[in-house]
Enzyme design. Structure first.
Site, PDB file in Angstrom:
ATOM      1  N   CYS A   2       0.855  -1.185   0.000  1.00 31.76           N
ATOM      2  CA  CYS A   2       0.000   0.000   0.000  1.00 31.76           C
ATOM      3  C   CYS A   2       0.895   1.240   0.000  1.00 31.76           C
ATOM      4  O   CYS A   2       2.088   1.152   0.232  1.00 31.76           O
ATOM      5  CB  CYS A   2      -0.872   0.012   1.251  1.00 31.76           C
ATOM      6  SG  CYS A   2      -1.808  -1.503   1.449  1.00 31.76           S
ATOM      7  N   ARG A  27       1.471   1.394  -5.943  1.00 29.91           N
ATOM      8  CA  ARG A  27       1.652   0.443  -4.851  1.00 29.91           C
ATOM      9  C   ARG A  27       0.357  -0.274  -4.493  1.00 29.91           C
ATOM     10  O   ARG A  27       0.344  -1.206  -3.691  1.00 29.91           O
ATOM     11  CB  ARG A  27       2.173   1.165  -3.610  1.00 29.91           C
ATOM     12  CG  ARG A  27       3.514   1.820  -3.816  1.00 29.91           C
ATOM     13  CD  ARG A  27       3.949   2.519  -2.560  1.00 29.91           C
ATOM     14  NE  ARG A  27       4.145   1.571  -1.468  1.00 29.91           N
ATOM     15  CZ  ARG A  27       5.246   0.884  -1.269  1.00 29.91           C
ATOM     16  NH1 ARG A  27       6.273   1.036  -2.069  1.00 29.91           N
ATOM     17  NH2 ARG A  27       5.352   0.050  -0.260  1.00 29.91           N
ATOM     18  N   TRP A  75      -3.898  -1.805  -1.340  1.00 27.78           N
ATOM     19  CA  TRP A  75      -3.914  -3.054  -2.100  1.00 27.78           C
ATOM     20  C   TRP A  75      -4.363  -4.102  -1.088  1.00 27.78           C
ATOM     21  O   TRP A  75      -3.624  -4.456  -0.175  1.00 27.78           O
ATOM     22  CB  TRP A  75      -2.520  -3.363  -2.623  1.00 27.78           C
ATOM     23  CG  TRP A  75      -2.455  -4.471  -3.609  1.00 27.78           C
ATOM     24  CD1 TRP A  75      -2.643  -4.379  -4.958  1.00 27.78           C
ATOM     25  CD2 TRP A  75      -2.153  -5.848  -3.347  1.00 27.78           C
ATOM     26  NE1 TRP A  75      -2.476  -5.611  -5.541  1.00 27.78           N
ATOM     27  CE2 TRP A  75      -2.180  -6.523  -4.587  1.00 27.78           C
ATOM     28  CE3 TRP A  75      -1.869  -6.573  -2.190  1.00 27.78           C
ATOM     29  CZ2 TRP A  75      -1.922  -7.891  -4.708  1.00 27.78           C
ATOM     30  CZ3 TRP A  75      -1.620  -7.941  -2.313  1.00 27.78           C
ATOM     31  CH2 TRP A  75      -1.656  -8.577  -3.560  1.00 27.78           C
ATOM     32  N   ASN A 101       0.828  -0.090   6.030  1.00 24.36           N
ATOM     33  CA  ASN A 101       1.241  -0.942   4.915  1.00 24.36           C
ATOM     34  C   ASN A 101       1.920  -2.161   5.534  1.00 24.36           C
ATOM     35  O   ASN A 101       2.845  -2.008   6.325  1.00 24.36           O
ATOM     36  CB  ASN A 101       2.233  -0.144   4.037  1.00 24.36           C
ATOM     37  CG  ASN A 101       2.912  -1.013   3.003  1.00 24.36           C
ATOM     38  OD1 ASN A 101       2.346  -2.006   2.550  1.00 24.36           O
ATOM     39  ND2 ASN A 101       4.120  -0.639   2.624  1.00 24.36           N
ATOM     40  N   GLY A 102       1.434  -3.357   5.193  1.00 23.15           N
ATOM     41  CA  GLY A 102       2.022  -4.578   5.762  1.00 23.15           C
ATOM     42  C   GLY A 102       0.926  -5.497   6.259  1.00 23.15           C
ATOM     43  O   GLY A 102      -0.241  -5.347   5.890  1.00 23.15           O
ATOM     44  N   GLU A 481       9.918 -13.990 -20.021  1.00 22.82           N
ATOM     45  CA  GLU A 481       9.642 -12.596 -19.693  1.00 22.82           C
ATOM     46  C   GLU A 481       8.622 -12.005 -20.677  1.00 22.82           C
ATOM     47  O   GLU A 481       7.704 -11.280 -20.291  1.00 22.82           O
ATOM     48  CB  GLU A 481      10.954 -11.789 -19.692  1.00 22.82           C
ATOM     49  CG  GLU A 481      10.813 -10.301 -19.475  1.00 22.82           C
ATOM     50  CD  GLU A 481      10.150  -9.905 -18.158  1.00 22.82           C
ATOM     51  OE1 GLU A 481       9.877 -10.773 -17.321  1.00 22.82           O
ATOM     52  OE2 GLU A 481       9.871  -8.704 -18.001  1.00 22.82           O
ATOM     53  N   LYS A 485       5.029 -10.504 -19.559  1.00 20.55           N
ATOM     54  CA  LYS A 485       4.696  -9.101 -19.872  1.00 20.55           C
ATOM     55  C   LYS A 485       3.323  -9.028 -20.540  1.00 20.55           C
ATOM     56  O   LYS A 485       2.485  -8.216 -20.195  1.00 20.55           O
ATOM     57  CB  LYS A 485       5.790  -8.573 -20.805  1.00 20.55           C
ATOM     58  CG  LYS A 485       6.093  -7.149 -20.738  1.00 20.55           C
ATOM     59  CD  LYS A 485       7.092  -6.733 -19.695  1.00 20.55           C
ATOM     60  CE  LYS A 485       6.708  -7.111 -18.299  1.00 20.55           C
ATOM     61  NZ  LYS A 485       7.644  -6.872 -17.279  1.00 20.55           N
ATOM     62  N   GLU A 488       0.490  -9.906 -18.017  1.00 17.37           N
ATOM     63  CA  GLU A 488       0.319  -8.880 -16.979  1.00 17.37           C
ATOM     64  C   GLU A 488      -0.522  -7.712 -17.459  1.00 17.37           C
ATOM     65  O   GLU A 488      -1.424  -7.265 -16.782  1.00 17.37           O
ATOM     66  CB  GLU A 488       1.687  -8.272 -16.598  1.00 17.37           C
ATOM     67  CG  GLU A 488       2.518  -9.055 -15.667  1.00 17.37           C
ATOM     68  CD  GLU A 488       3.807  -8.306 -15.305  1.00 17.37           C
ATOM     69  OE1 GLU A 488       4.051  -8.125 -14.115  1.00 17.37           O
ATOM     70  OE2 GLU A 488       4.578  -7.916 -16.212  1.00 17.37           O
ATOM     71  N   HIS A 504       6.101 -32.369 -26.160  1.00 16.76           N
ATOM     72  CA  HIS A 504       5.721 -33.274 -25.065  1.00 16.76           C
ATOM     73  C   HIS A 504       4.378 -32.889 -24.464  1.00 16.76           C
ATOM     74  O   HIS A 504       4.130 -33.138 -23.281  1.00 16.76           O
ATOM     75  CB  HIS A 504       6.827 -33.289 -24.002  1.00 16.76           C
ATOM     76  CG  HIS A 504       8.111 -33.813 -24.530  1.00 16.76           C
ATOM     77  ND1 HIS A 504       8.274 -35.115 -24.943  1.00 16.76           N
ATOM     78  CD2 HIS A 504       9.297 -33.194 -24.781  1.00 16.76           C
ATOM     79  CE1 HIS A 504       9.506 -35.290 -25.396  1.00 16.76           C
ATOM     80  NE2 HIS A 504      10.147 -34.128 -25.318  1.00 16.76           N
ATOM     81  N   LYS A 603       2.983  -2.969  -7.817  1.00 21.53           N
ATOM     82  CA  LYS A 603       4.395  -2.872  -8.208  1.00 21.53           C
ATOM     83  C   LYS A 603       5.305  -3.456  -7.144  1.00 21.53           C
ATOM     84  O   LYS A 603       6.262  -4.151  -7.445  1.00 21.53           O
ATOM     85  CB  LYS A 603       4.740  -1.400  -8.423  1.00 21.53           C
ATOM     86  CG  LYS A 603       6.185  -1.151  -8.748  1.00 21.53           C
ATOM     87  CD  LYS A 603       6.344  -0.765 -10.189  1.00 21.53           C
ATOM     88  CE  LYS A 603       7.774  -0.756 -10.660  1.00 21.53           C
ATOM     89  NZ  LYS A 603       7.947  -1.635 -11.816  1.00 21.53           N
TER      90      LYS A 603
HETATM   91  C1  G6P Z   1       5.580  -7.570  -8.695  1.00 20.76           C
HETATM   92  C2  G6P Z   1       5.625  -6.790 -10.000  1.00 20.76           C
HETATM   93  C3  G6P Z   1       6.582  -7.461 -10.985  1.00 20.76           C
HETATM   94  C4  G6P Z   1       7.960  -7.612 -10.338  1.00 20.76           C
HETATM   95  C5  G6P Z   1       7.870  -8.404  -9.035  1.00 20.76           C
HETATM   96  C6  G6P Z   1       9.184  -8.410  -8.278  1.00 20.76           C
HETATM   97  O1  G6P Z   1       4.923  -8.773  -8.871  1.00 20.76           O
HETATM   98  O2  G6P Z   1       4.335  -6.714 -10.563  1.00 20.76           O
HETATM   99  O3  G6P Z   1       6.704  -6.677 -12.165  1.00 20.76           O
HETATM  100  O4  G6P Z   1       8.824  -8.249 -11.235  1.00 20.76           O
HETATM  101  O5  G6P Z   1       6.893  -7.796  -8.176  1.00 20.76           O
HETATM  102  O6  G6P Z   1       9.451  -7.115  -7.827  1.00 20.76           O
HETATM  103  P1  G6P Z   1      10.875  -6.606  -7.405  1.00 20.76           P
HETATM  104  O7  G6P Z   1      10.658  -5.214  -6.913  1.00 20.76           O
HETATM  105  O8  G6P Z   1      11.368  -7.533  -6.335  1.00 20.76           O
HETATM  106  O9  G6P Z   1      11.752  -6.656  -8.621  1.00 20.76           O
END
Ligand code: G6P
Length: 608
Positions: A2, A27, A75, A101-102, A481, A485, A488, A504, A603
């Site tokens: 958050c 956040r 969040w 937050n937490g 990746e 992407k 997401e 397989h 994020k």
């Molecule tokens: C979240 C984000 C991802 C990110 C991951 C790890 O899930 O949506 O985009 O790769 O956290 O975050 P960090 O800050 O540890 O790279």
């Protein structure tokens, strides 16, 4: 997870709180709220949904005036997104208001204890127990009351508190979640991160776990849990304000994609002097490196995918075995880690709870910790033995792009530097690697010029429901990746497969018109990937190839191809990932998705 913002000064708090929260929405953004002391009462306003909903309410309700306040963007963890579950939470008599937050892990037992002692709860959150507990322990001295309350809390928190009986100050505290204090002139702030306050001040104090701060408009005091005063240094932040803005791009994600040449350059160039890699921040002796017999990489999300690239690169150059682990798995298995293990934690935010826990576990087992993080002074950085900072600048879009690329650059630098120390790289190869690594920013720039072509291609494909990504070796790591992407931000179902593994099982999903994105840049496995492309084509797939300019054979067999510049195989991921980022971006844009804030994501994930 958050976002927290607080203001104590001479101006109207609401405006400053909303301004800061706007920059913290990455956040979490399922609800937002503020509490302001208006001279008599704590006035609270909160609403489910994006911050703009709260803003609308506050514009219609001009009554909330005051010069001290706290705000929050949420969040959800405990209790669904709703007006009631939004922060700030107040105590039964509305004397205390809290943003958090937490996660308070023992909230259930505290809650039943407080209910038995007459407190009325109005939300399903864990946070509300903090507000109620403050009132329960209230002895007239806010600092003492906060310290007493914190002693009962198990779990993690960054909190901001205001109290009606002590209306001049905000009290802030943290444990395992980020919180900073912004130091201004006749005004001070608290915030989850720098982006929220950078337009107001560049002077910050970082709170450490177990520290409590009292913040007035012109006085900041910091204490430990014994109420002893602590002296802390003020740190100057030199981030460019424009880095925290969109700079004319429609989305932060596109801006950050386009900033990659700079992000990589900032990470690489200060560390290469006169053709040599100088990593002042990593103090590995040759003796240590020789004894180090295994490397573990722990990370989450895209950072984990950097780890997948790193495994190939490190094993190739250093000839040391590497295990890459998703941090949330690593922390609950029994990894064979000891004092001769090096654990590399990769994280953009430096606050990801699972990565932090994996780091702590490794430390307990005696390993040495090297972290690669983007946020200076973040928890992962603080707890590591050695820290390599990627200098990608603030990343706002939830889906990472420039931090991912800066992390890859970090891996190349570390690996070449250690490889040379260990005598695994000849002088000729060392010089070659240096010139290749220095060429990355320019080649990234060239690759990004594909944007318009990729946009046109995306117009034909954005209605597809399933897309497969295949590749071998480093191309497989990049495919993972690319697939993440796309999922997401565009909500299109995507799967990444090692090209040789398709037959397989997964190949049964390929039918007429299925789009298969084949990344095929690695020379050693090129003909193998070509066979896999033929296999999917024979079953009706359309194939988009991501390959190098000179690779005409591959371009010929693909229905479409995006070609990247030539570079040594190990560094190709830095270029091949770019068309995949742009493809995801344009597909999401054409589908009308909320690109910078995809649904259900955040994020910085500071909970399990
Ligand atoms: C979240 C984000 C991802 C990110 C991951 C790890 O899930 O949506 O985009 O790769 O956290 O975050 P960090 O800050 O540890 O790279």
């Amino acid at each position: 997870m958050c976002g927290i913002m607080g203001y104590a000064g001479k101006k109207e708090a609401i405006e400053l709180l909303l301004n800061g929260l706007e920059r913290l929405e990455y956040r979490g953004y399922d609800s937002a709220g503020v509490a302001v002391y208006d001279g008599k009462e704590l006035k609270v306003s909160k609403a489910k949904g994006r911050l703009k909903i709260l803003k609308r309410i506050l514009v219609n309700n001009k009554k909330i005036k005051g010069r001290i306040g706290i705000g929050h963007t949420r969040w959800a963890t405990h209790g669904k997104p709703s007006d009631k579950n939004s922060h700030p939470h107040t105590s039964t008599s509305e004397k205390f208001a809290v943003v958090h937050n937490g996660i308070i892990e023992n909230y259930a037992s505290i809650k039943s204890f407080l209910i038995n002692s007459g407190k009325n709860f109005s939300s399903e959150t864990d946070t509300e127990v903090i507000a109620q507990l403050l009132e329960y322990y209230d002895n007239g001295n806010t600092l003492e009351t906060v310290i007493r309350t914190l002693k009962d809390l198990e779990g993690s928190y960054a909190i901001g508190i205001i109290c009606k009986d002590n209306p001049e100050e905000i009290i802030a505290a943290k444990k395992d979640n980020p919180l900073i204090i912004g130091v201004g002139k006749n005004e001070n702030f608290i915030a989850s991160d720098i982006t929220a306050i950078i337009s107001k001040t560049r002077n910050i104090i970082r709170l450490k776990d177990g520290e409590i701060a009292t913040i007035k408009s012109n006085e900041i005091s910091i204490y430990n849990m014994n109420k002893d005063a602590i002296k802390k240094d003020i740190q100057q932040i030199n981030w460019d304000i424009s880095a925290a803005e969109k700079c004319g791009y429609e989305h932060f994600m596109l801006k950050e994609i386009m900033e990659q040449p700079e992000a990589i350059n900032n990470t690489i160039s200060p560390r290469i002097k006169n053709g040599r890699i100088i990593l002042d921040e990593i103090n590995f002796s040759t003796e240590y490196l020789k004894k180090m017999n295994k490397i573990f990489i722990v990370a989450c999300g895209s950072a984990y995918h950097v780890g997948c690239v790193a495994k190939y690169v490190i094993e190739k150059i250093l000839r040391k075995p590497v295990e890459v682990d998703i941090a949330s798995e690593f922390r609950y298995r029994d990894p064979i880690v000891d004092k001769n293990s090096l654990v590399i934690a990769i994280s953009q935010s430096g606050e990801t709870a699972d990565t932090l826990a994996a780091l702590r576990k490794s430390k307990q087992l005696g390993a040495r910790i090297l972290s690669i993080v983007n946020v200076v002074g973040s928890s992962i950085a603080i707890e590591s033995d050695d820290v390599f900072y990627t200098w990608a600048g603030p990343e706002i879009a939830v889906a990472t792009t420039k931090a991912y690329s800066a992390q890859l650059a970090a891996i190349y630098l570390i690996c070449i530097c250690l490889g040379e120390k260990l005598g695994k790289i000849s002088d000729i190869d060392y010089d070659k690697y240096i010139s290749e690594i220095l060429s990355i920013p320019q080649k990234v720039q060239e690759t990004l010029a594909l944007a318009n072509t990729i946009k046109e291609f995306s117009k034909e494909k954005y209605r597809l429901k399933n897309i497969f990504f295949i590749g071998r070796n480093l191309d497989y790591a990049v495919s993972m990746e690319g697939s993440l992407k796309l999922k997401e931000i565009s909500y299109v179902h995507a799967e990444a497969y090692a090209a040789g593994e398709l037959k397989h099982g997964t190949i049964s999903l390929v039918e007429d018109g299925t789009l298969v994105v084949a990344t095929a840049t690695q020379k050693s496995v090129l003909c193998k990937t070509i066979s896999n492309i033929e296999e999917v084509k024979a079953r009706g797939a359309q194939v988009l190839g991501i390959t190098t300019k000179n690779n005409l054979n591959l371009q010929k067999i693909c229905d479409f191809a995006f070609n990247i510049p030539e570079i040594c195989d190990l560094m190709k991921p830095s270029l091949s990932v770019l068309p995949l980022q742009l493809f995801s971006y344009f597909i999401a844009m054409l589908r009308g998705c909320d690109i910078d804030k995809p649904r259900n994501l955040a994020k910085s994930v500071t909970i399990e």
